[in-house]
Design a protein around this motif. Structure first.
Motif, short mmCIF file in Angstrom:
data_model
loop_
_atom_site.label_atom_id
_atom_site.label_comp_id
_atom_site.label_asym_id
_atom_site.label_seq_id
_atom_site.Cartn_x
_atom_site.Cartn_y
_atom_site.Cartn_z
N TYR A 267 0.83 -1.22 0.00
CA TYR A 267 0.00 0.00 0.00
C TYR A 267 0.86 1.26 0.00
CZ TYR A 267 1.04 -0.92 4.90
OH TYR A 267 1.70 -1.22 6.06
N SER A 270 0.39 7.10 1.80
CA SER A 270 -0.71 8.04 2.05
C SER A 270 -2.05 7.35 1.81
CB SER A 270 -0.61 9.24 1.10
OG SER A 270 0.61 9.86 1.25
N SER A 271 -2.05 6.04 1.79
CA SER A 271 -3.31 5.31 1.59
C SER A 271 -4.09 5.27 2.89
CB SER A 271 -3.00 3.88 1.16
OG SER A 271 -2.34 3.20 2.22
N GLU A 272 -5.35 4.89 2.79
CA GLU A 272 -6.17 4.75 3.98
C GLU A 272 -5.55 3.70 4.91
OE1 GLU A 272 -10.28 4.44 2.85
OE2 GLU A 272 -10.81 4.01 4.94
N MET A 275 -2.69 5.31 6.76
CA MET A 275 -3.14 6.38 7.68
C MET A 275 -3.89 5.81 8.88
SD MET A 275 -3.79 9.81 5.62
CE MET A 275 -4.21 9.46 3.95
N VAL A 282 -7.97 8.69 8.28
CA VAL A 282 -7.65 9.79 7.36
C VAL A 282 -8.24 11.06 7.96
CG1 VAL A 282 -7.91 10.63 4.99
CG2 VAL A 282 -7.84 8.16 5.42
N ALA A 288 -7.11 10.31 1.04
CA ALA A 288 -6.00 9.38 0.82
C ALA A 288 -5.41 9.64 -0.57
CB ALA A 288 -6.49 7.95 0.93
N GLU A 289 -4.07 9.59 -0.68
CA GLU A 289 -3.43 9.76 -2.00
C GLU A 289 -2.64 8.52 -2.36
OE1 GLU A 289 -1.46 13.48 -2.96
OE2 GLU A 289 -2.95 14.57 -1.78
N LYS A 291 -3.14 3.88 -2.75
CA LYS A 291 -4.10 2.77 -2.73
C LYS A 291 -3.46 1.53 -2.13
CE LYS A 291 -3.14 1.89 -7.55
NZ LYS A 291 -3.61 1.92 -8.90
#
Ligand code: 5GP
Length: 345
Positions: A267, A270-272, A275, A282, A288-289, A291
Motif C-alpha cells: 500500500y 498516504s493510503s487509507e 493512515m 484519514v 488518501a493519495e 491505494k
C-alpha cells in the motif's frame, strides 16, 4: 494560465536505441558506481538502487539483503529509536538512509539515535517538496548534520532541484505522482511524466555537482535502465521490491481453482491503510493519495535483484556502455507510439 506544449515522457513512451559496442560479455559491464557527495564530502561505491522508505519495503531485512549486492535502503520511519540504534551499529547500515519526515517526533528520534551511534545518511521525506518549510527543514538538517549524506524530495522540476541542493541536499528525489500505488495524479491532477522529470532535474543537479534519485514508476528492469539513461544517479523502487520475504507483512495463501496462490498486501504511505495504521484514520481535511493492492508473493528478493542486474548489464552491452556513467552518455531514446504493457513479476 500557461500551457507547455513540448512533449513530456514516461518510461513507457520510449525505448533505447541499440548502438555498436565493443563489450563482448555482460560480465564486462560494471554496475557499481562511486559518488562523491557535494556537501557531505564523503564517497560511496555500490549498485545505486534504493529500496523505498515505505513501511512494507524499507525494512531492516531488506537492508541486509540489498547490502549484499551493495544496494541501498531508505529505512521507513516507524522503527523505534532502540531498534535503529542497534541497526546503525551493524554492517548493513553503511548502505542505509535514516528517514525523517516533518514531525517533531521524527527529529527527536533522529537526535536520540545520533546520541548513541553515527547516522551517516539521512533521507528527508515529504510528499510535496515545494514548500518553504521544506527548504528550511533541509537547511536545518544540513546545519545539524554537516557530514551526513542528505537526500531530499520529492520534486519534479529544475528550479526546486537547485533550491534543495543549495539548501544542503546532496541527492534530490525526483517523482510526484509516479508511484505504483500512488493516486495523486487522479486525485489532484498534479504530476509530471517521470522520465522527463528525471532528465530535467538531473541536468539541474549535475550543474551544481549534486545527484538525483528517480523515485517511482519503474515496473520492469528496463525502466531502471531508462531512468539511468535519462540521467538518474540512483533509482528508488517500491512496487518492484514488493511481495518478497524481506518485506513487512503477512503472506496470505489461497486456493484458486485447486492451485495455491500466495500474496502480500502492498500500500501507499498516504493510503487509507497506512493512515489508519499510523494516525488512526484519514484526517477530515484531506483525502488518501495512495491505494492498497495485493501482489504475488515472490520469495527472496535476491532473485529479483539478479534479474534487475541482468537486465541492466544486458542493456549496457546493447548500447556499448562499460559503466553506469556511460549509460547516460550512450543513451538515445526512441519515441514509441504504443508499447506492450508488461507487468513485472
Ligand atoms: P513505485 O516504485 O512503487 O512505483 O513507487 C514508489 C514511490 O511511490 C515511493 O518511493 C514514494 O515516493 C511514492 N509513494 C509511496 N506511497 C505513496 C502514496 O501513498 N502516495 C503517493 N502520492 N506516493 C506514494
Amino acid at each position: 494560465m500557461h500551457i507547455e506544449t513540448d512533449i513530456k515522457l514516461d518510461f513507457r513512451d520510449v525505448l533505447i536505441r541499440p548502438k555498436r559496442s565493443v563489450l563482448t560479455s555482460r560480465s564486462e559491464a560494471n554496475i557499481e558506481r562511486t559518488f562523491r557527495f557535494l556537501h557531505a564530502g564523503t564517497e560511496w561505491t555500490g549498485f545505486p538502487l534504493i529500496a523505498s522508505n515505505m513501511d512494507t519495503i524499507g525494512t531492516f531485512e531488506m537492508a541486509a539483503a540489498l547490502s549484499k549486492v551493495k544496494a541501498m535502503v531508505a529505512l521507513h520511519k516507524y522503527y523505534p529509536a532502540e531498534h535503529l540504534v542497534d541497526f546503525f551499529r551493524s554492517e548493513a547500515s553503511r548502505n542505509a538512509f535514516f528517514t525523517v519526515g516533518s514531525s517533531s517526533a521524527d527529529w527527536e528520534k533522529l537526535a536520540a539515535v545520533k546520541a548513541e551511534v553515527a547516522v551517516p545518511m539521512i533521507s528527508i521525506d515529504v510528499a510535496n517538496g515545494y514548500t518553504e518549510q521544506f527548504l528550511d527543514a533541509v537547511a536545518r538538517l544540513r546545519s545539524e548534520n554537516p557530514k551526513a549524506v542528505i537526500m531530499a524530495g520529492t520534486v519534479v522540476t529544475a528550479e526546486m532541484t537547485e533550491a534543495l541542493i543549495l539548501a544542503g541536499a546532496d541527492i534530490v528525489r525526483i517523482g510526484i505522482g509516479s508511484g505504483s500505488v500512488c493516486t495523486t495524479r487522479d486525485l489532484t491532477g498534479v504530476g509530471f511524466p517521470q522520465l522527463s522529470a528525471v532528465i530535467e532535474c538531473a541536468d539541474a543537479a549535475h550543474g551544481l555537482k549534486g545527484q538525483v534519485c528517480s523515485d517511482g514508476g519503474c515496473v520492469v528492469p528496463g525502466d531502471i535502465v531508462k531512468a539511468i539513461g535519462g540521467g538518474a544517479d540512483f533509482v528508488m523502487l517500491g512496487g518492484m521490491l514488493a511481495g518478497h520475504t524481506e518485506c513487512a507483512g503477512e503472506v496470505v495463501h489461497e486456493l484458486v481453482d485447486g492451485q495455491q496462490i500466495s500474496k502480500m498486501v502492498f500500500y501507499g504511505m498516504s493510503s487509507e491503510t497506512a493512515m489508519k495504521k499510523y494516525h488512526g484514520g484519514v484526517a477530515n481535511y484531506r483525502a488518501a493519495e495512495g491505494k492498497t493492492v495485493t501482489v504475488p508473493f515472490r520469495g527472496e528478493v535476491r532473485e529479483t535483484l539478479t534479474t534487475i542486474a541482468g537486465g541492466l548489464r544486458s542493456a549496457m552491452t546493447y548500447i556499448g556502455a562499460e559503466n553506469l556513467k556511460e549509460v547516460t552518455k550512450r543513451t538515445t531514446f526512441v519515441l514509441v507510439t504504443a508499447q506492450r504493457n508488461t507487468v513485472y513479476g
